[in-house]
Write a protein that holds these residues in place. Structure first.
Motif, PDB file in Angstrom:
ATOM      1  N   CYS A  44       0.830  -1.195   0.000  1.00 26.61           N
ATOM      2  CA  CYS A  44       0.000   0.000   0.000  1.00 26.61           C
ATOM      3  C   CYS A  44       0.869   1.250   0.000  1.00 26.61           C
ATOM      4  O   CYS A  44       2.061   1.186   0.268  1.00 26.61           O
ATOM      5  CB  CYS A  44      -0.879   0.034   1.250  1.00 26.61           C
ATOM      6  SG  CYS A  44      -1.970  -1.365   1.354  1.00 26.61           S
ATOM      7  N   SER A  45       0.232   2.387  -0.278  1.00 33.33           N
ATOM      8  CA  SER A  45       0.943   3.653  -0.159  1.00 33.33           C
ATOM      9  C   SER A  45       1.418   3.805   1.280  1.00 33.33           C
ATOM     10  O   SER A  45       0.681   3.484   2.207  1.00 33.33           O
ATOM     11  CB  SER A  45       0.020   4.820  -0.497  1.00 33.33           C
ATOM     12  OG  SER A  45      -0.664   4.545  -1.677  1.00 33.33           O
ATOM     13  N   GLY A  46       2.616   4.273   1.446  1.00 32.48           N
ATOM     14  CA  GLY A  46       3.120   4.500   2.790  1.00 32.48           C
ATOM     15  C   GLY A  46       3.580   3.247   3.487  1.00 32.48           C
ATOM     16  O   GLY A  46       3.844   3.251   4.685  1.00 32.48           O
ATOM     17  N   SER A  50       8.803   2.449  -1.396  1.00 30.89           N
ATOM     18  CA  SER A  50       9.681   3.384  -2.105  1.00 30.89           C
ATOM     19  C   SER A  50      10.984   3.613  -1.340  1.00 30.89           C
ATOM     20  O   SER A  50      12.053   3.719  -1.941  1.00 30.89           O
ATOM     21  CB  SER A  50       8.974   4.729  -2.307  1.00 30.89           C
ATOM     22  OG  SER A  50       8.057   4.629  -3.363  1.00 30.89           O
ATOM     23  N   GLN A  94       8.950   8.129 -10.329  1.00 29.07           N
ATOM     24  CA  GLN A  94       7.490   8.166 -10.411  1.00 29.07           C
ATOM     25  C   GLN A  94       7.014   9.305 -11.314  1.00 29.07           C
ATOM     26  O   GLN A  94       6.121   9.133 -12.112  1.00 29.07           O
ATOM     27  CB  GLN A  94       6.919   8.329  -9.000  1.00 29.07           C
ATOM     28  CG  GLN A  94       5.440   8.168  -8.947  1.00 29.07           C
ATOM     29  CD  GLN A  94       4.918   8.142  -7.530  1.00 29.07           C
ATOM     30  OE1 GLN A  94       5.681   8.223  -6.561  1.00 29.07           O
ATOM     31  NE2 GLN A  94       3.625   8.033  -7.383  1.00 29.07           N
ATOM     32  N   GLU A 172       7.095   3.110  -9.203  1.00 30.72           N
ATOM     33  CA  GLU A 172       5.736   3.275  -9.722  1.00 30.72           C
ATOM     34  C   GLU A 172       5.747   3.629 -11.207  1.00 30.72           C
ATOM     35  O   GLU A 172       5.300   4.705 -11.608  1.00 30.72           O
ATOM     36  CB  GLU A 172       5.022   4.398  -8.952  1.00 30.72           C
ATOM     37  CG  GLU A 172       5.185   4.284  -7.461  1.00 30.72           C
ATOM     38  CD  GLU A 172       3.886   3.958  -6.754  1.00 30.72           C
ATOM     39  OE1 GLU A 172       2.848   3.946  -7.415  1.00 30.72           O
ATOM     40  OE2 GLU A 172       3.928   3.694  -5.557  1.00 30.72           O
ATOM     41  N   SER A 175       2.052   4.420 -12.642  1.00 30.73           N
ATOM     42  CA  SER A 175       1.058   5.242 -11.948  1.00 30.73           C
ATOM     43  C   SER A 175       0.819   6.531 -12.724  1.00 30.73           C
ATOM     44  O   SER A 175       1.736   7.136 -13.261  1.00 30.73           O
ATOM     45  CB  SER A 175       1.516   5.564 -10.532  1.00 30.73           C
ATOM     46  OG  SER A 175       2.494   6.557 -10.547  1.00 30.73           O
ATOM     47  N   HIS A 205       1.868  -0.603  -7.159  1.00 35.82           N
ATOM     48  CA  HIS A 205       0.685  -1.252  -6.599  1.00 35.82           C
ATOM     49  C   HIS A 205      -0.344  -1.443  -7.701  1.00 35.82           C
ATOM     50  O   HIS A 205      -1.540  -1.569  -7.449  1.00 35.82           O
ATOM     51  CB  HIS A 205       0.112  -0.496  -5.406  1.00 35.82           C
ATOM     52  CG  HIS A 205       0.076   0.979  -5.574  1.00 35.82           C
ATOM     53  ND1 HIS A 205      -0.529   1.588  -6.615  1.00 35.82           N
ATOM     54  CD2 HIS A 205       0.602   1.970  -4.823  1.00 35.82           C
ATOM     55  CE1 HIS A 205      -0.394   2.891  -6.499  1.00 35.82           C
ATOM     56  NE2 HIS A 205       0.292   3.160  -5.437  1.00 35.82           N
TER      57      HIS A 205
END
Lengths: 267, 262
Positions: A44-46, A50, A94, A172, A175, A205
């Motif tokens: 998930c994000s966070g 990264s 990204q 990413e 994205s 993701h």
């Protein structure tokens, strides 16, 4: 070519931890990535994926643990030696991170200009080759602000592979792109790994690209590795975290909402 | 209260340490870069020189020209009472060269080029461009700061020379036009009292100001945090801090020259 069984890992993390402002972003991660494989880090994000990528590529120094690139402990050698190792890396950001003040051509030429002694004519030829690899011949003289996001990303990819690196990191890569361009980027990543035998580490993701291009997948949650496996193993896994993630369910062990700290208390 | 003061002091010290580190980095690359074949390309330095220097010419000209005019009129107002209007010429020349032209030019360049550098580097920082350079193992200080530093180091003194001349021109127009001083006499008086050291002390100041502007702008730019707002903050900070440091350095250098009788 399934590289998973080759013995020597290209990238090897041993008990790596990193804390930002009292928050443990990477929690005791150990990981091996082998030559030529496309390794995907999803989460998930966070979740710290990264940051994990930046620990691998020598940007963020971990608080604890060791990162080995081809058996060299990159955070315990001189800055100059690290800079030399980094020359074998390519990275796709990204938001592409092209230099705004330079044209497409100059952007791709930059690593060649800086790290090789090639003549300008040869660099020109290499740029043309790399740009045609990403389908952008004829855009040499454009500035990053004059082309679309998807094109910028492809230029970023051309720049990342300009020096024919051993390892390419993708943050990413799909994205913010439409599905078609996303698919094009995925195909490029796959082709590059196959044709140029590059090791790819991809943070994403986007489930479509995860199962489309991965040789192996690692699922990251709250800075720790939940599971590592091939796409099939991951798909068939009964780990509730993985099942929730790949199916995108709002309910499950990954808590999107913080435990009831109470809206009432906020008032 | 005490903890707040302590925190502020620590912040200033950290800031000073950061600026010092950047300066030593820049000096390192200027001195050792050429031996490693890692000196910024001449093209980049010229680009910056054109941007910071050439594009500031008109602004510097007008600022110093009008200051020369004002200075001539203000001093004439005083000197008329003593019947010594002719000394307007030397007064304008000496005070322009020693003091006003370097400081005003420094402030103009800090406002124009310094802010632009901070905004550009700040934007590069928040859009990951600086990080991208780093991952390509291109040292951001070497790639971004050295050319800008050298450009300002060279161009601010040039602009100050231009400023000196335009200030003297301003005084000349007032002196000959409204104070009715003979043009030949005006120029003679100007150069009788203007010594070479007046010019070079001004130029030394200019070099220092150029370094301050480049250093602060690069530091604030490269340490930008958080989006568009951060870029704005970095730009403002770079201008404000450069202004303060320019005036401070001016004071220190003037005192040094005054007391050491150079």
């Amino acid at each position: 070519m399934k590289p998973t069984d080759s013995k020597n890992p290209v990238i090897s993390l041993k008990n790596v931890s990193k804390t930002f402002q009292n928050k443990k972003v990477i929690d005791n991660v150990s990981l091996d990535i082998y030559a030529g494989e496309t390794f995907i880090i999803m989460g998930c994000s966070g979740s710290g994926k990264s940051t994990l990528l930046r620990v691998m590529n020598g940007t963020i120094r971990p608080d604890e643990g060791h990162v080995f690139i081809k058996d060299k402990d990159i955070y315990h050698i001189s800055d100059e030696a690290l800079a030399n190792i980094k020359k074998n890396f390519g990275m796709l950001f990204q938001y592409s991170a092209l230099l705004d003040s330079m044209t497409v051509e100059e952007n791709v030429a930059l690593p060649l200009d800086e790290h090789t002694k090639l003549a300008d004519e040869i660099i020109k030829i290499i740029i043309k080759m790399k740009l045609s690899l990403v389908g952008l011949r004829g855009y040499e003289k454009y500035y990053p602000s004059q082309i679309s996001g998807g094109m910028r990303k492809r230029v970023g990819l051309a720049r990342a592979i300009a020096l024919d690196p051993d390892i390419v990191f993708y943050d990413e890569p799909t994205s913010g792109l439409d599905p078609v361009v996303g698919g094009v980027i995925d195909k490029l990543i796959k082709d590059l790994s196959a044709k140029l035998l590059m090791t790819s580490v991809v943070v994403t993701h986007d489930m479509q690209s995860v199962f489309g291009i991965a040789d192996r997948i690692a699922m990251v949650h709250k800075g720790a590795i939940v599971a590592v496996g091939t796409p099939d193993e991951i798909r068939r896994s009964d780990n509730p975290y993985i099942q929730q993630f790949i199916n995108g369910r709002p309910e499950g062990p990954i808590d999107f909402f913080k435990e009831d700290i109470g809206i009432i208390q906020d008032f | 209260m005490v903890s707040r003061i302590g925190k502020a002091v620590i912040e200033y010290l950290e800031w000073g340490k950061g600026v010092g580190a950047l300066l030593s980095g820049i000096v390192y690359w200027i001195v050792f870069g050429p031996f490693k074949g890692k000196f910024p390309r001449r093209r980049y330095i010229f680009q910056q020189m054109v941007f910071a220097g050439l594009r500031s010419v008109l602004l510097v000209f007008f600022v110093d020209f009008f200051t020369g005019i004002v200075l001539a009129m203000q001093t004439a107002y005083q000197l008329e009472k003593m019947g010594a209007v002719i000394y307007v010429a030397s007064l304008v020349a000496v005070s322009m060269c020693r003091e006003l032209s370097p400081v005003l030019t420094g402030l103009v360049v800090a406002g124009r080029a310094g802010s632009a550098i901070a905004a550009e580097l700040g934007t590069m920082k928040v859009t990951e461009q600086v990080e991208a350079l780093d991952t390509m193992s291109i040292n951001p200080v070497r790639f971004l700061c050295v050319s800008r530093f050298l450009a300002l180091l060279l161009m601010v003194p040039c602009l100050v020379i231009l400023g000196n001349l335009s200030g003297i021109l301003g005084g000349f127009i007032v002196g000959t036009g409204s104070l009715h001083i003979n043009p030949d006499l005006y120029m003679q008086t100007t150069f009788k009292h203007l010594e070479i050291k007046d010019v070079y002390t001004g130029l030394i100041k200019a070099v220092v100001f150029g370094m301050i502007i480049a250093l602060i702008a690069c530091f604030e730019g490269l340490n930008t945090k958080g989006g568009a707002e951060g870029v704005g903050r970095a730009t403002t900070r770079s201008v404000v801090i450069s202004f303060i440091l320019i005036i401070l350095a001016d004071c220190v250098i003037t005192a040094f020259f005054y007391f050491s009788k150079i």
